[in-house]
Motif scaffolding. Structure first.
Motif, PDB file in Angstrom:
ATOM      1  N   LEU A   1      -3.921  11.152   2.568  1.00 14.11           N
ATOM      2  CA  LEU A   1      -2.575  10.403   2.566  1.00 14.11           C
ATOM      3  C   LEU A   1      -2.538   9.062   1.810  1.00 14.11           C
ATOM      4  O   LEU A   1      -1.534   8.802   1.040  1.00 14.11           O
ATOM      5  CB  LEU A   1      -1.907  10.153   3.905  1.00 14.11           C
ATOM      6  CG  LEU A   1      -0.640   9.693   4.332  1.00 14.11           C
ATOM      7  CD1 LEU A   1       0.252  10.890   3.631  1.00 14.11           C
ATOM      8  CD2 LEU A   1      -0.370   9.487   5.618  1.00 14.11           C
ATOM      9  N   PRO A   2      -3.507   8.142   1.805  1.00 13.04           N
ATOM     10  CA  PRO A   2      -3.351   6.792   1.243  1.00 13.04           C
ATOM     11  C   PRO A   2      -3.330   6.992  -0.498  1.00 13.04           C
ATOM     12  O   PRO A   2      -2.807   6.071  -1.055  1.00 13.04           O
ATOM     13  CB  PRO A   2      -4.661   5.947   1.551  1.00 13.04           C
ATOM     14  CG  PRO A   2      -5.136   6.579   3.017  1.00 13.04           C
ATOM     15  CD  PRO A   2      -4.526   8.017   2.849  1.00 13.04           C
ATOM     16  N   ARG A   3      -3.886   7.995  -0.852  1.00  9.17           N
ATOM     17  CA  ARG A   3      -4.065   8.229  -2.217  1.00  9.17           C
ATOM     18  C   ARG A   3      -2.672   8.743  -2.671  1.00  9.17           C
ATOM     19  O   ARG A   3      -2.214   8.468  -3.880  1.00  9.17           O
ATOM     20  CB  ARG A   3      -4.930   9.358  -2.694  1.00  9.17           C
ATOM     21  CG  ARG A   3      -6.419   8.814  -2.604  1.00  9.17           C
ATOM     22  CD  ARG A   3      -7.799  10.028  -3.024  1.00  9.17           C
ATOM     23  NE  ARG A   3      -7.682  10.647  -1.492  1.00  9.17           N
ATOM     24  CZ  ARG A   3      -8.145  11.760  -1.470  1.00  9.17           C
ATOM     25  NH1 ARG A   3      -8.595  12.444  -2.473  1.00  9.17           N
ATOM     26  NH2 ARG A   3      -8.632  11.949  -0.267  1.00  9.17           N
ATOM     27  N   ILE A   4      -1.879   9.403  -1.777  1.00  9.73           N
ATOM     28  CA  ILE A   4      -0.683   9.935  -2.364  1.00  9.73           C
ATOM     29  C   ILE A   4       0.426   8.533  -2.018  1.00  9.73           C
ATOM     30  O   ILE A   4       1.093   8.393  -3.124  1.00  9.73           O
ATOM     31  CB  ILE A   4       0.020  11.043  -1.185  1.00  9.73           C
ATOM     32  CG1 ILE A   4      -1.034  12.194  -1.402  1.00  9.73           C
ATOM     33  CG2 ILE A   4       1.198  11.233  -1.529  1.00  9.73           C
ATOM     34  CD1 ILE A   4      -0.751  13.172  -0.155  1.00  9.73           C
ATOM     35  N   GLN A   5       0.341   7.761  -1.094  1.00 12.31           N
ATOM     36  CA  GLN A   5       1.332   6.714  -0.860  1.00 12.31           C
ATOM     37  C   GLN A   5       0.683   5.285  -1.396  1.00 12.31           C
ATOM     38  O   GLN A   5       1.430   4.081  -0.995  1.00 12.31           O
ATOM     39  CB  GLN A   5       1.541   6.672   0.490  1.00 12.31           C
ATOM     40  CG  GLN A   5       2.389   7.745   1.092  1.00 12.31           C
ATOM     41  CD  GLN A   5       2.507   7.546   2.607  1.00 12.31           C
ATOM     42  OE1 GLN A   5       1.935   6.665   3.465  1.00 12.31           O
ATOM     43  NE2 GLN A   5       3.445   8.329   2.976  1.00 12.31           N
TER      44      GLN A   5
ATOM     45  N   VAL B   1       0.061   2.132  -3.147  1.00  6.57           N
ATOM     46  CA  VAL B   1       0.927   1.342  -4.187  1.00  6.57           C
ATOM     47  C   VAL B   1       0.207   0.776  -5.491  1.00  6.57           C
ATOM     48  O   VAL B   1      -1.024   0.640  -5.570  1.00  6.57           O
ATOM     49  CB  VAL B   1       1.070  -0.011  -3.357  1.00  6.57           C
ATOM     50  CG1 VAL B   1       2.165  -0.988  -4.402  1.00  6.57           C
ATOM     51  CG2 VAL B   1       1.977  -0.073  -2.110  1.00  6.57           C
ATOM     52  N   PRO B   2       0.769   1.173  -6.694  1.00 15.07           N
ATOM     53  CA  PRO B   2       0.302   0.992  -7.668  1.00 15.07           C
ATOM     54  C   PRO B   2      -0.404  -0.463  -8.071  1.00 15.07           C
ATOM     55  O   PRO B   2       0.549  -1.262  -7.601  1.00 15.07           O
ATOM     56  CB  PRO B   2       1.143   1.354  -8.906  1.00 15.07           C
ATOM     57  CG  PRO B   2       2.456   1.384  -8.458  1.00 15.07           C
ATOM     58  CD  PRO B   2       2.225   1.674  -6.840  1.00 15.07           C
ATOM     59  N   PRO B   3      -1.414  -0.702  -8.534  1.00 13.37           N
ATOM     60  CA  PRO B   3      -1.794  -2.042  -8.602  1.00 13.37           C
ATOM     61  C   PRO B   3      -0.785  -2.992  -9.699  1.00 13.37           C
ATOM     62  O   PRO B   3      -0.293  -2.376 -10.644  1.00 13.37           O
ATOM     63  CB  PRO B   3      -3.278  -2.020  -9.330  1.00 13.37           C
ATOM     64  CG  PRO B   3      -3.209  -0.815 -10.014  1.00 13.37           C
ATOM     65  CD  PRO B   3      -2.291   0.026  -9.354  1.00 13.37           C
ATOM     66  N   LEU B   4      -0.716  -4.314  -9.513  1.00 11.20           N
ATOM     67  CA  LEU B   4       0.122  -5.189 -10.368  1.00 11.20           C
ATOM     68  C   LEU B   4      -0.442  -5.543 -11.559  1.00 11.20           C
ATOM     69  O   LEU B   4      -1.687  -5.350 -11.458  1.00 11.20           O
ATOM     70  CB  LEU B   4       0.477  -6.539  -9.480  1.00 11.20           C
ATOM     71  CG  LEU B   4       1.167  -6.279  -8.007  1.00 11.20           C
ATOM     72  CD1 LEU B   4       1.289  -7.845  -7.565  1.00 11.20           C
ATOM     73  CD2 LEU B   4       2.412  -5.670  -8.369  1.00 11.20           C
ATOM     74  N   PRO B   5       0.274  -5.308 -12.710  1.00 12.26           N
ATOM     75  CA  PRO B   5      -0.230  -5.516 -13.822  1.00 12.26           C
ATOM     76  C   PRO B   5      -0.477  -6.861 -14.144  1.00 12.26           C
ATOM     77  O   PRO B   5       0.035  -7.850 -13.386  1.00 12.26           O
ATOM     78  CB  PRO B   5       0.794  -5.085 -14.928  1.00 12.26           C
ATOM     79  CG  PRO B   5       2.083  -5.149 -13.938  1.00 12.26           C
ATOM     80  CD  PRO B   5       1.587  -4.840 -12.547  1.00 12.26           C
ATOM     81  N   HIS B   6      -1.684  -7.195 -14.561  1.00  8.68           N
ATOM     82  CA  HIS B   6      -2.204  -8.545 -14.899  1.00  8.68           C
ATOM     83  C   HIS B   6      -2.154  -8.873 -16.511  1.00  8.68           C
ATOM     84  O   HIS B   6      -2.669  -8.033 -17.152  1.00  8.68           O
ATOM     85  CB  HIS B   6      -3.427  -8.670 -14.199  1.00  8.68           C
ATOM     86  CG  HIS B   6      -3.567  -8.557 -13.095  1.00  8.68           C
ATOM     87  ND1 HIS B   6      -3.202  -9.439 -11.948  1.00  8.68           N
ATOM     88  CD2 HIS B   6      -4.097  -7.654 -12.149  1.00  8.68           C
ATOM     89  CE1 HIS B   6      -3.455  -9.213 -10.892  1.00  8.68           C
ATOM     90  NE2 HIS B   6      -4.179  -7.908 -10.783  1.00  8.68           N
TER      91      HIS B   6
END
Length: 70
Positions: free
Chosen positions: A49-53, A55-60
């Motif tokens: 489940l965590p892989r599905i939901q 949050v994509p990492p913020l772009p740096h």
């Protein structure tokens, strides 16, 4: 075979009302198809489940190097 730690984790999950509610929803959905859902399938579902939901990492922004030496 489950280890003692895994058994403790499952017992702790059993006391969580949200997990109990989700498992009941899963059981009802499985019964619609004429199958019962074993606990290992549910734990596998919770594992992915965590892989599905996630949050994509913020772009740096790429750092600009003004003085680069090799």
């Amino acid at each position: 075979m489950l280890s003692d730690e895994e058994k403790r984790e499952l017992k702790a999950m059993a006391h969580d009302p949200k997990v109990r509610e989700e498992f009941e929803m899963l059981r009802k959905a499985a019964l619609r198809f004429g199958q019962d859902c074993p606990i290992d399938v549910y734990v596998s579902f919770l594992d992915c489940l965590p892989r599905i939901q996630a949050v994509p990492p913020l772009p740096h922004p790429f750092p600009i190097y003004t003085n680069v030496r090799l």
